[in-house]
Design a protein around this motif. Structure first.
Motif, short mmCIF file in Angstrom:
data_model
loop_
_atom_site.label_atom_id
_atom_site.label_comp_id
_atom_site.label_asym_id
_atom_site.label_seq_id
_atom_site.Cartn_x
_atom_site.Cartn_y
_atom_site.Cartn_z
N SER A 98 30.78 40.52 -8.19
CA SER A 98 29.15 40.55 -7.83
C SER A 98 28.47 38.98 -7.95
N PHE A 99 27.55 38.56 -7.39
CA PHE A 99 26.90 37.57 -7.71
C PHE A 99 25.41 37.83 -8.23
N GLU A 100 25.14 39.13 -8.09
CA GLU A 100 23.76 39.66 -8.73
C GLU A 100 23.82 39.66 -10.12
N LEU A 101 23.05 38.99 -10.96
CA LEU A 101 23.28 38.89 -12.41
C LEU A 101 21.96 39.59 -13.13
N ARG A 102 22.29 40.01 -14.25
CA ARG A 102 21.10 40.75 -14.96
C ARG A 102 20.45 39.62 -16.00
N TYR A 103 21.13 38.48 -16.02
CA TYR A 103 20.52 37.44 -16.75
C TYR A 103 20.29 36.34 -15.94
N ASN A 104 19.60 35.32 -16.54
CA ASN A 104 19.40 33.84 -15.93
C ASN A 104 20.40 33.14 -16.71
N CYS A 105 21.42 33.00 -15.94
CA CYS A 105 22.60 32.30 -16.73
C CYS A 105 22.94 30.87 -16.35
N CYS A 106 23.06 29.95 -17.15
CA CYS A 106 23.64 28.47 -17.10
C CYS A 106 25.09 28.51 -17.54
N PHE A 107 25.99 28.37 -16.48
CA PHE A 107 27.40 28.44 -16.76
C PHE A 107 28.05 27.14 -16.97
N LEU A 108 28.54 27.03 -17.97
CA LEU A 108 29.13 25.68 -18.43
C LEU A 108 30.77 26.01 -18.25
N TRP A 109 31.60 25.43 -17.41
CA TRP A 109 32.95 25.62 -17.16
C TRP A 109 33.82 24.39 -17.86
#
Length: 318
Positions: A149-160
């Protein structure tokens, strides 16, 4: 920790707030430097860290499971790290989703920034997606499960944090040797003395199954640290276990990277940070002492930390 109370609290928190909390998610394969980066950033952004490594949830085997030592945490609060008794039932993905969700809400309520940090991408997915079905394994390529899923329950900043896989495997092999030098074998000896079957939360940790055959053949009570007493057969069984740990750690890194790529393909906006050069420097200059540390630190700061700081600042200003 009372999981029932916590789960009830998180449901209340979700009902009482429609605004999506901002969180930082630091992901990457094992050995890429996630914990190190999380500390560097948490000290800059008034943050607290939530562990999302499913093995590090449990108390014990600190060396084997690579828990970040207290003296390296720089006073940053860590949550769900070594908090659970390995003899209790294994924490489910649904329970972790609720516990992490409550912890995120608690951190935000204290005007701090939550960091979700770890290599268990199934747990990360379970925490973050808006609709979570615990019966489906979205990373099982052989199943008919719904796509990630790409629908998220938080406003996320992803660092990979990413490292070239061949180099990472070499680095992980060296890291296993360092863990052995730091007392991993002695730690596993103690673990096998204390009824390992009952410590269900830790039985899947890399190192435990690999040494099972060794300790069946040479019970912990008979283990002697005097290497003179080890014949070539015993030494061979021991070295085979160490080789298996290295091989399985590399395979874990490969699987973790594949899952991260699947998340990105599904639409997760992952900011890739290439730590390959920093790891290469760590591999080639391990004996250089202070000079090595300074040069490695410069590369890490320039290629990983500084870009991360800019990304997080921009995210928080949105």
């Amino acid at each position: 920790m009372d999981s029932t109370t916590t789960i009830t609290a998180v449901h209340h928190h979700q009902r009482s707030s429609n605004k999506k909390e901002k969180i930082i998610v630091i992901m990457g394969a094992t050995g890429t430097g996630k914990s190190k980066l999380s500390i560097h950033l948490a000290t800059r952004f008034n943050a607290e860290i939530i562990n999302s490594d499913k093995i590090q949830l449990y108390t014990g085997l600190d060396i084997t499971t690579n828990k970040i030592p207290f003296n390296e945490r720089q006073g940053i609060e860590h949550h769900l790290l070594g908090d659970f008794d390995p003899e209790d039932a294994e924490l489910t993905a649904s329970e972790f989703r609720s516990l992490a969700g409550f912890t995120i809400g608690d951190i935000v309520s204290r005007k701090k920034l939550p960091f979700l940090v770890g290599g268990s991408n199934s747990l990360i997915h379970g925490v973050l997606v808006d609709r979570f079905n615990p019966e489906e394994d979205v990373f099982d390529t052989g199943s008919n499960a719904d796509p990630v899923s790409f629908e998220l329950r938080y406003n996320c900043c992803f660092l990979w944090v990413d490292v070239s896989l061949p180099l990472l495997c070499d680095y992980l092999s060296k890291r296993v040797d360092d863990m052995i030098d730091a007392g991993m074998f002695e730690e596993l000896t103690q673990f096998y003395q204390n009824d390992p079957v009952s410590q269900i939360g830790l039985t899947k940790s890399i190192g435990v199954p690999e040494f099972r055959s060794y300790f069946r053949r040479y019970p912990p009570s008979d283990t002697c640290s005097d290497e003179v007493s080890w014949d070539w057969v015993r030494r061979g069984v021991y070295e085979e276990a160490v080789r298996d740990i290295k091989k399985n750690t590399c395979q874990l890194a490969r699987r973790q990277t594949e899952k991260i790529l699947r998340l990105r393909k599904a639409g997760w906006d992952l900011h890739r940070l290439d730590a390959t050069e920093a790891i290469r420097r760590a591999m080639t200059s391990a004996g250089d002492g202070d000079v090595f540390m300074e040069e490695w630190g410069d590369i890490w700061e320039r290629q990983v930390v500084e870009p991360s700081v800019k990304i997080v600042k921009s995210f928080l200003e949105e």
